[in-house]
Write a protein that holds these residues in place. Structure first.
Motif, mmCIF file in Angstrom:
data_model
loop_
_atom_site.group_PDB
_atom_site.id
_atom_site.type_symbol
_atom_site.label_atom_id
_atom_site.label_comp_id
_atom_site.label_asym_id
_atom_site.label_seq_id
_atom_site.Cartn_x
_atom_site.Cartn_y
_atom_site.Cartn_z
ATOM 1 N N VAL A 199 -4.184 34.241 12.989
ATOM 2 C CA VAL A 199 -4.810 33.123 13.526
ATOM 3 C C VAL A 199 -5.390 33.449 15.029
ATOM 4 O O VAL A 199 -5.206 33.611 15.378
ATOM 5 C CB VAL A 199 -3.407 31.599 13.805
ATOM 6 N N ASN A 200 -6.973 32.927 14.411
ATOM 7 C CA ASN A 200 -7.837 32.488 15.416
ATOM 8 C C ASN A 200 -7.348 30.545 15.454
ATOM 9 O O ASN A 200 -7.588 30.029 14.643
ATOM 10 C CB ASN A 200 -8.952 33.027 15.045
ATOM 11 N N VAL A 201 -8.208 30.438 17.192
ATOM 12 C CA VAL A 201 -8.151 29.122 17.380
ATOM 13 C C VAL A 201 -9.422 28.968 17.849
ATOM 14 O O VAL A 201 -9.652 29.822 19.361
ATOM 15 C CB VAL A 201 -7.147 28.834 18.247
ATOM 16 N N GLY A 202 -10.420 28.376 17.475
ATOM 17 C CA GLY A 202 -12.020 28.307 17.997
ATOM 18 C C GLY A 202 -12.218 26.878 19.255
ATOM 19 O O GLY A 202 -11.941 25.594 18.721
ATOM 20 N N ILE A 203 -12.390 27.207 20.352
ATOM 21 C CA ILE A 203 -12.467 26.570 21.347
ATOM 22 C C ILE A 203 -14.001 26.671 21.373
ATOM 23 O O ILE A 203 -13.768 26.348 22.463
ATOM 24 C CB ILE A 203 -11.643 26.509 22.298
ATOM 25 N N TYR A 204 -15.121 27.844 21.422
ATOM 26 C CA TYR A 204 -16.030 28.100 22.338
ATOM 27 C C TYR A 204 -15.820 29.042 23.112
ATOM 28 O O TYR A 204 -17.001 27.652 24.217
ATOM 29 C CB TYR A 204 -17.419 26.957 21.942
ATOM 30 N N HIS A 205 -15.447 29.707 23.255
ATOM 31 C CA HIS A 205 -14.823 30.109 24.862
ATOM 32 C C HIS A 205 -14.664 29.429 25.501
ATOM 33 O O HIS A 205 -14.540 29.759 27.244
ATOM 34 C CB HIS A 205 -16.347 30.647 24.794
#
Length: 224
Positions: free
Chosen positions: A124-130
């Motif tokens: 699982v990866n959650v993208g929150i723009y760093h």
């Protein structure tokens, strides 16, 4: 509400919109006046990005429909390839419809669903723009809740690896402001097999639990 989805049921869900592939609309929506959550699956069919064809992510159709069945959330799914990429192009019918749904239903949570190639290590990866999309402490708290639900299902979460939900993406487009919590949720496609049915349900349940939490707590975090 049924607690689990069999692999066979999931397979039917992800194929259930194939008849719309040659239709006039590039998207399929299920709308609810009572939900403040919008789940999107912009890569359910193949796309074209900068002139290059990209593979479809059909499991995301099954995920979006399973989440709708369990929670009644608002849902939008790409069903026709119009030689564009709804997640990458700044202007698309898909994003325009999402804007309309966000206004009409006072959406406060956008969960954009994607799948990872099976050869990747991350489940699982959650993208929150760093971290850029977490403009407030309240949004940070919302992310903590989402991560907790994944961890309860035995699913470790990576952030922005391998994809960060940068500029142009649906998550960035709608989450950059302070009024919507948005994240790009990527799941490894290898969990959508008969052998990994438990993991598949764990992933669906984790997001379902977050949606239920979000619906119950939306007015504590956002003011209409």
């Amino acid at each position: 509400m049924k607690n689990t989805v069999t692999f066979e049921e999931f397979t039917k869900l992800k194929k259930s919109l194939l008849h719309l592939k040659e239709g006039e609309q590039e998207y399929h929506t299920i709308e609810s006046e009572n939900s403040r959550v919008l789940v999107s699956a912009p890569h359910g069919v193949g796309q074209v990005r900068l002139g290059k064809k990209k593979f479809a992510e059909p499991s995301t159709i099954g995920i979006a429909l399973a989440l709708n069945n369990k929670t009644g959330c608002n849902t939008i799914i790409k069903v026709a390839n119009e030689h564009n990429d709804a997640n990458f192009d700044m202007v698309s019918k898909f994003k325009t419809k999402m804007e309309d749904m966000i206004i009409d239903h006072r959406i406060r949570f956008v969960l954009d669903i994607h799948s990872l190639a099976s050869w990747r290590e991350e489940l699982v990866n959650v993208g929150i723009y760093h971290g850029y999309l977490l403009q407030t402490q309240r949004k940070e708290s919302m992310l903590d809740v989402l991560i907790k639900f994944f961890e309860e299902q035995g699913l470790p979460v990576h952030f922005d690896q391998p994809f960060s939900a940068g500029p142009k993406t649906i998550t960035y487009y709608f989450g950059e402001g302070r009024k919507v919590f948005a994240c790009q949720i990527e799941v490894n496609s290898k969990i959508f097999t008969k052998e990994n049915e438990t993991l598949m349900n764990g992933f669906i349940d984790a997001i379902s639990n977050f949606i239920e939490w979000a619906e119950n707590n939306v007015f504590l975090f956002f003011k209409d």
